[in-house]
Design an enzyme around this catalytic site. Sequence first.
Site, PDB file in Angstrom:
ATOM      1  N   ALA A  10       0.801  -1.227   0.000  1.00  0.00           N
ATOM      2  CA  ALA A  10       0.000   0.000   0.000  1.00  0.00           C
ATOM      3  C   ALA A  10       0.833   1.275   0.000  1.00  0.00           C
ATOM      4  O   ALA A  10       0.271   2.364   0.055  1.00  0.00           O
ATOM      5  CB  ALA A  10      -0.928  -0.002   1.209  1.00  0.00           C
ATOM      6  N   THR A  11       2.146   1.168  -0.065  1.00  0.00           N
ATOM      7  CA  THR A  11       2.979   2.359   0.073  1.00  0.00           C
ATOM      8  C   THR A  11       3.090   3.183  -1.196  1.00  0.00           C
ATOM      9  O   THR A  11       3.622   4.302  -1.164  1.00  0.00           O
ATOM     10  CB  THR A  11       4.400   1.984   0.538  1.00  0.00           C
ATOM     11  OG1 THR A  11       4.959   1.031  -0.383  1.00  0.00           O
ATOM     12  CG2 THR A  11       4.373   1.383   1.932  1.00  0.00           C
ATOM     13  N   GLY A  13       1.675   3.482  -5.748  1.00  0.00           N
ATOM     14  CA  GLY A  13       1.018   2.934  -6.918  1.00  0.00           C
ATOM     15  C   GLY A  13      -0.401   2.459  -6.700  1.00  0.00           C
ATOM     16  O   GLY A  13      -1.224   3.126  -6.070  1.00  0.00           O
ATOM     17  N   ARG A  34       6.579  -2.445   3.074  1.00  0.00           N
ATOM     18  CA  ARG A  34       7.905  -2.526   3.701  1.00  0.00           C
ATOM     19  C   ARG A  34       8.388  -1.185   4.238  1.00  0.00           C
ATOM     20  O   ARG A  34       9.357  -1.146   4.988  1.00  0.00           O
ATOM     21  CB  ARG A  34       8.921  -3.072   2.695  1.00  0.00           C
ATOM     22  CG  ARG A  34       8.723  -4.544   2.348  1.00  0.00           C
ATOM     23  CD  ARG A  34       9.735  -5.012   1.334  1.00  0.00           C
ATOM     24  NE  ARG A  34       9.580  -4.344   0.055  1.00  0.00           N
ATOM     25  CZ  ARG A  34      10.479  -4.393  -0.934  1.00  0.00           C
ATOM     26  NH1 ARG A  34      11.597  -5.045  -0.748  1.00  0.00           N
ATOM     27  NH2 ARG A  34      10.238  -3.774  -2.069  1.00  0.00           N
ATOM     28  N   ASP A  60       7.645  -7.696   5.159  1.00  0.00           N
ATOM     29  CA  ASP A  60       7.961  -8.143   3.801  1.00  0.00           C
ATOM     30  C   ASP A  60       7.157  -9.414   3.530  1.00  0.00           C
ATOM     31  O   ASP A  60       7.330 -10.418   4.223  1.00  0.00           O
ATOM     32  CB  ASP A  60       9.461  -8.423   3.691  1.00  0.00           C
ATOM     33  CG  ASP A  60       9.925  -8.661   2.261  1.00  0.00           C
ATOM     34  OD1 ASP A  60       9.090  -9.067   1.418  1.00  0.00           O
ATOM     35  OD2 ASP A  60      11.124  -8.457   1.987  1.00  0.00           O
ATOM     36  N   SER A 140      -1.845  -9.301 -13.994  1.00  0.00           N
ATOM     37  CA  SER A 140      -1.195  -8.497 -15.027  1.00  0.00           C
ATOM     38  C   SER A 140      -1.547  -9.077 -16.384  1.00  0.00           C
ATOM     39  O   SER A 140      -1.875 -10.268 -16.504  1.00  0.00           O
ATOM     40  CB  SER A 140       0.329  -8.525 -14.841  1.00  0.00           C
ATOM     41  OG  SER A 140       0.991  -7.940 -15.938  1.00  0.00           O
ATOM     42  N   TYR A 153       8.885 -13.098 -14.756  1.00  0.00           N
ATOM     43  CA  TYR A 153       7.782 -12.226 -14.317  1.00  0.00           C
ATOM     44  C   TYR A 153       6.460 -12.735 -14.882  1.00  0.00           C
ATOM     45  O   TYR A 153       5.462 -12.837 -14.160  1.00  0.00           O
ATOM     46  CB  TYR A 153       8.015 -10.777 -14.753  1.00  0.00           C
ATOM     47  CG  TYR A 153       6.856  -9.878 -14.391  1.00  0.00           C
ATOM     48  CD1 TYR A 153       6.569  -9.595 -13.052  1.00  0.00           C
ATOM     49  CD2 TYR A 153       6.015  -9.349 -15.366  1.00  0.00           C
ATOM     50  CE1 TYR A 153       5.490  -8.791 -12.702  1.00  0.00           C
ATOM     51  CE2 TYR A 153       4.936  -8.549 -15.028  1.00  0.00           C
ATOM     52  CZ  TYR A 153       4.683  -8.273 -13.697  1.00  0.00           C
ATOM     53  OH  TYR A 153       3.605  -7.486 -13.353  1.00  0.00           O
ATOM     54  N   THR A 188       3.321   3.676 -12.838  1.00  0.00           N
ATOM     55  CA  THR A 188       3.545   3.751 -11.388  1.00  0.00           C
ATOM     56  C   THR A 188       5.049   3.612 -11.175  1.00  0.00           C
ATOM     57  O   THR A 188       5.834   3.898 -12.082  1.00  0.00           O
ATOM     58  CB  THR A 188       2.801   2.619 -10.655  1.00  0.00           C
ATOM     59  OG1 THR A 188       3.308   1.356 -11.126  1.00  0.00           O
ATOM     60  CG2 THR A 188       1.301   2.685 -10.914  1.00  0.00           C
ATOM     61  N   PHE A 190       6.386   0.841 -11.092  1.00  0.00           N
ATOM     62  CA  PHE A 190       6.649  -0.505 -11.596  1.00  0.00           C
ATOM     63  C   PHE A 190       7.920  -0.571 -12.436  1.00  0.00           C
ATOM     64  O   PHE A 190       8.813  -1.388 -12.168  1.00  0.00           O
ATOM     65  CB  PHE A 190       5.449  -0.996 -12.421  1.00  0.00           C
ATOM     66  CG  PHE A 190       5.646  -2.335 -13.074  1.00  0.00           C
ATOM     67  CD1 PHE A 190       5.399  -3.504 -12.370  1.00  0.00           C
ATOM     68  CD2 PHE A 190       6.089  -2.432 -14.383  1.00  0.00           C
ATOM     69  CE1 PHE A 190       5.596  -4.749 -12.970  1.00  0.00           C
ATOM     70  CE2 PHE A 190       6.279  -3.669 -14.984  1.00  0.00           C
ATOM     71  CZ  PHE A 190       6.035  -4.831 -14.279  1.00  0.00           C
TER      72      PHE A 190
END
Length: 252
Positions: A10-11, A13, A34, A60, A140, A153, A188, A190
Amino acid sequence: MAKIALITGATAGIGEACAHTFAREGYNLILTGRRMDRLERLADKLNEEYNVKVAVSSFDVRSREQVVSNLDTLPADWKQIDVLVNNAGLSQGLDPVQSGSYEDWDTMIDTNVKGLLYVTRVVSNWMIDNGTGHIINIGSIAGKEVYPNGNVYCATKHAVDALTKAMRIDMLKHGIRVTAVHPGAVETEFSEVRFKGDKERAKKVYDGFEPLVAQDIAETVWFAASRPAHVNINELTVMPTAQATATNIFKK
């Protein structure tokens, strides 16, 4: 009584945008990530702007011990979670498989797959005990197709897609809804994270077209969460108008 949403990552993006969106709709929030300083600033802002209760927990998701210990210590009334947004995830590097970094692979697999599983393992049992809940996994377009040098990924996001479908079956008899939201190109942090802080390279990813922004995905997540209890949105793929597939983007 206000509903509760737990949002991982939630920190920044999409996770941060989801926090604002659910707070706007009157949800109390449990926010994880984190970076405790960011969590605390966000919590203060949400409380002031929306007058909702916000609990923060910094850990984490790659660490099973941290996930379990931090979530288990939440007070009983905070375990009445209505919506879990499994947002924590990242990409590291953009290399062909023969020259990929072992460390990057571990980071992506541990965060995107195992981290999602660790959080879900804990929270889904609370939802079963409560007799209600909704799990929303942020996937995604990389979970629906593959693209050059995206190998691991893409594999992790395909795993998220498969896990979401499996969770839907496992949670069926408990009346718990399960949804996947699969974004295309979203501007973002990302790409900056993928390219290890190279802001110039990250910015070029979005040159020449209008990408999605985090709020676009947050509103999509809210749409799924706000359907009537008898309605489950299994999955939604959300793309910029300029993007047709992972690699087909019309740039001016």
